[in-house]
Design an enzyme around this catalytic site. Structure first.
Site, PDB file in Angstrom:
ATOM      1  N   SER A 231      -5.669  28.133  -5.326  1.00 36.20           N
ATOM      2  CA  SER A 231      -4.705  29.392  -5.378  1.00 36.20           C
ATOM      3  C   SER A 231      -4.741  29.803  -6.994  1.00 36.20           C
ATOM      4  O   SER A 231      -5.749  29.981  -7.791  1.00 36.20           O
ATOM      5  CB  SER A 231      -3.417  29.107  -4.861  1.00 36.20           C
ATOM      6  OG  SER A 231      -2.679  30.300  -4.666  1.00 36.20           O
TER       7      SER A 231
ATOM      8  N   ASP B 197      -8.669  34.727   4.213  1.00 39.28           N
ATOM      9  CA  ASP B 197      -7.915  34.051   3.304  1.00 39.28           C
ATOM     10  C   ASP B 197      -6.911  35.429   2.856  1.00 39.28           C
ATOM     11  O   ASP B 197      -7.617  36.413   2.250  1.00 39.28           O
ATOM     12  CB  ASP B 197      -7.969  33.390   2.164  1.00 39.28           C
ATOM     13  CG  ASP B 197      -6.854  32.889   1.120  1.00 39.28           C
ATOM     14  OD1 ASP B 197      -5.598  33.023   1.658  1.00 39.28           O
ATOM     15  OD2 ASP B 197      -6.992  32.085   0.451  1.00 39.28           O
TER      16      ASP B 197
ATOM     17  N   HIS C 201      -4.810  29.322   3.671  1.00 41.20           N
ATOM     18  CA  HIS C 201      -4.965  29.475   2.041  1.00 41.20           C
ATOM     19  C   HIS C 201      -5.280  28.012   1.459  1.00 41.20           C
ATOM     20  O   HIS C 201      -4.264  27.229   1.596  1.00 41.20           O
ATOM     21  CB  HIS C 201      -3.643  29.974   1.629  1.00 41.20           C
ATOM     22  CG  HIS C 201      -3.654  30.245   0.268  1.00 41.20           C
ATOM     23  ND1 HIS C 201      -4.679  30.980  -0.430  1.00 41.20           N
ATOM     24  CD2 HIS C 201      -2.588  29.823  -0.513  1.00 41.20           C
ATOM     25  CE1 HIS C 201      -4.184  31.004  -1.634  1.00 41.20           C
ATOM     26  NE2 HIS C 201      -3.162  30.553  -1.888  1.00 41.20           N
TER      27      HIS C 201
END
Length: 548
Positions: free
Chosen positions: A237, A462, A491
């Site tokens: 991320s 995502d 995610h």
């Protein structure tokens, strides 16, 4: 991120909040160039760290941790233009490589060095990262690498940042109107202005030094302190953006890099436009969740179509607006809990059960899953995460300072993406009133041959890191390989339930093998329904209620 579920279960706060950069009404900002003074300062700090190393010992919360995990600190400059000036200490955790083949304990595995993992945020701590090695999916990697995590600057014990009194951070039930009135908007503007002032008052002159560029510099100092000539790195991320900056700034120090659920690094999208992209993507992921619930109407009784599930959600919102569940869960808390499920589809059965039980007259599962964590330690951790998340994003790039730009962009977007648009806006609105200087984002890129092969991972649906970000990062890092999990939306996919993805990650980390320039895996098996409520394993939704 998929690995986020592991960190949370281990007790780490995982906040995956990525936000945004100006749309309409502000001119594009030219990307910044590498500062010579900061580069010199990083070299000085890295040389010092290499000499000092890290003294690993018992972890502060050792009672809750396996004895194999050890902790220490590394010193980094607060300001890299003054490398001999004020220093801050970043906390670091490590579990040594086992050196044993998990399939054959008698066979030794050569050590390959250190794997540093940044789990995301901004504002997330990676101190529990080394516990990944206890999981079957990571045992082969843990045999060859020391697993290292750390708390980035501002997070946890690493020169912690705070913007409000943690005792006042968790507020009462949030109405979270889908169509906010002008009066409500003005109240949120006032709250955002007050929050920005609080950050400045509490941090003082240090506030400007919580940035993604400083995080990338810190990463190089950590590499040196660990005695690694080149960095092997897994970023999830927001961690992908830190890694991408590092690859741009220090290409000669890169050994292997995995970018899992990539943030779009385009300077014109850091961070305001990325924020708008995410709100739109969450609408699609919310639709995925409703379609899944409808397929399991026999278990949850929430409707046989996604539209019927939506109507059930709206009934719950209306009822919670009149009388919050348990006195703590209002429409905002419900939305945050369901937004969490939009990140991780392994939460779908739990959230569906909570919604179903609430509409049937039992609010307990919803309160358990969505109610705020009021314990002082949890509140302080959540407030700290929010402060770092806000400071890094606000410092990183210019933001629109005219409320009419925000109002126009988000009003338009909310017409087609009402699920999270406005709540996402309120979370990052302090950046419109930020008192510290704004930087210009670095133009992330590497030409062919400037980096070893790198691996970009992405789930096609995502929402927290929309797929376009992976395509953009892949385009900017010549020689990178892009591995896509098709028709999936969780995610963070490294170490998750997809054996194909995990096989490619292992092959890359253990052997340097990439799956070609573009490759894909079929989606992981769909999560099945469950009729029983879960224990509160994560508290993701409640631990940081303001963060998307």
């Amino acid at each position: 991120m998929r690995t986020a579920a592991v960190h949370v279960a281990a007790g780490s706060l995982l906040v995956t909040a990525l936000a945004a950069a100006p749309a309409g009404g502000t001119a594009p900002t030219a990307p910044t160039t590498l500062g010579a003074a900061e580069l010199r300062g990083t070299a000085v700090a890295a040389a010092r760290a290499a000499s000092e190393g890290i003294r690993f010992g018992r972890c502060p919360d050792a009672r809750d941790l396996p004895g194999s995990m050890r902790c220490g600190t590394v010193r980094v400059p607060l300001d890299y233009t003054r490398p001999h000036g004020e220093q801050i200490a970043l906390t670091v955790s490590r579990v040594r490589a086992t050196g044993k083949d998990p399939a054959d304990g008698t066979r030794e595995v050569p050590r390959q060095g250190v794997l540093v993992h940044h789990p995301g945020g901004p504002g997330a701590s990676g101190m529990y990262v080394p516990l990944l090695g206890l999981l079957p999916e990571w045992k082969r990697v843990a045999a060859a690498y020391d697993l290292v995590g750390y708390a980035p600057r501002g997070v946890g014990r690493s020169a912690p940042l705070s913007c409000v009194d943690p005792g006042r951070f968790v507020e009462g039930p949030d109405p979270a109107p889908v169509h906010p009135s002008q009066a409500y908007k003005h109240r949120r503007i006032a709250r955002a202005e007050a929050y920005a002032r609080g950050c400045a008052e509490r941090a003082g002159g240090a506030l400007r030094h919580y940035t993604s560029l400083d995080n990338a510099r810190d990463l190089d100092v950590l590499r040196a302190a660990l005695g690694e000539p080149r960095l092997t790195f897994l970023g999830s991320s927001y961690g992908t953006y830190v890694g991408a900056l590092y690859a741009t700034m220090f290409p000669a120090q890169v050994r292997r890099m995995v970018f899992d659920s990539a943030v779009n690094p385009d300077p014109e999208r850091i961070w305001y436009r990325n924020h708008l992209d995410r709100s739109a993507a969450f609408e699609d992921r919310w639709a995925d969740f409703r379609a899944w619930v409808a397929r399991h109407h026999a278990v949850y009784g929430l409707g046989r179509t996604a539209a019927e599930v939506q109507r059930g959600y709206e009934r719950a919102r209306a009822r919670l607006a009149e009388e919050p569940a348990g006195g703590t869960v209002g429409p905002g808390q419900l939305r945050t809990a369901l937004l969490d499920a939009a990140h991780y589809d392994d939460l779908w059965p739990h959230r569906a059960h909570a919604l179903s039980a609430y509409l049937a007259g039992d609010p307990r599962p919803l309160v358990e899953q969505a109610g705020p964590l009021r314990e002082p330690e949890a509140a302080a951790e959540a407030e700290n995460a929010r402060a770092v998340d806000t400071a890094v994003q606000c410092n990183d790039a210019p933001w629109p300072t005219d409320w009419t730009v925000w109002d126009r962009d988000n009003t338009r977007l909310a017409r087609r993406a009402p699920f999270t648009t406005w709540d996402n806006t309120w979370t990052i609105l302090p950046c419109a009133y930020w008192p510290a200087p704004r930087q210009r984002p670095l133009d992330v890129r590497a030409g062919l041959g400037e980096l070893p092969p790198t691996l970009v991972l992405a789930a096609e649906r995502d929402a927290a890191s929309p797929y376009g970000g992976a395509l953009e990062l892949h385009r900017r890092l010549a020689g990178s390989a892009l591995l896509t999990e098709r028709d999936a939306g969780s995610h963070g996919i490294a170490g998750g339930p997809n054996a194909c993805v995990n096989g490619h990650v292992e092959a890359y980390l253990l052997h340097g093998t990439v799956p070609g320039r573009r490759a894909s895996c079929a989606p992981h098996p769909e999560t099945g329904p469950r009729a029983t409520p879960p224990r509160r394993a994560s508290g993701r939704a409640a631990a940081a209620p303001a963060l998307p």
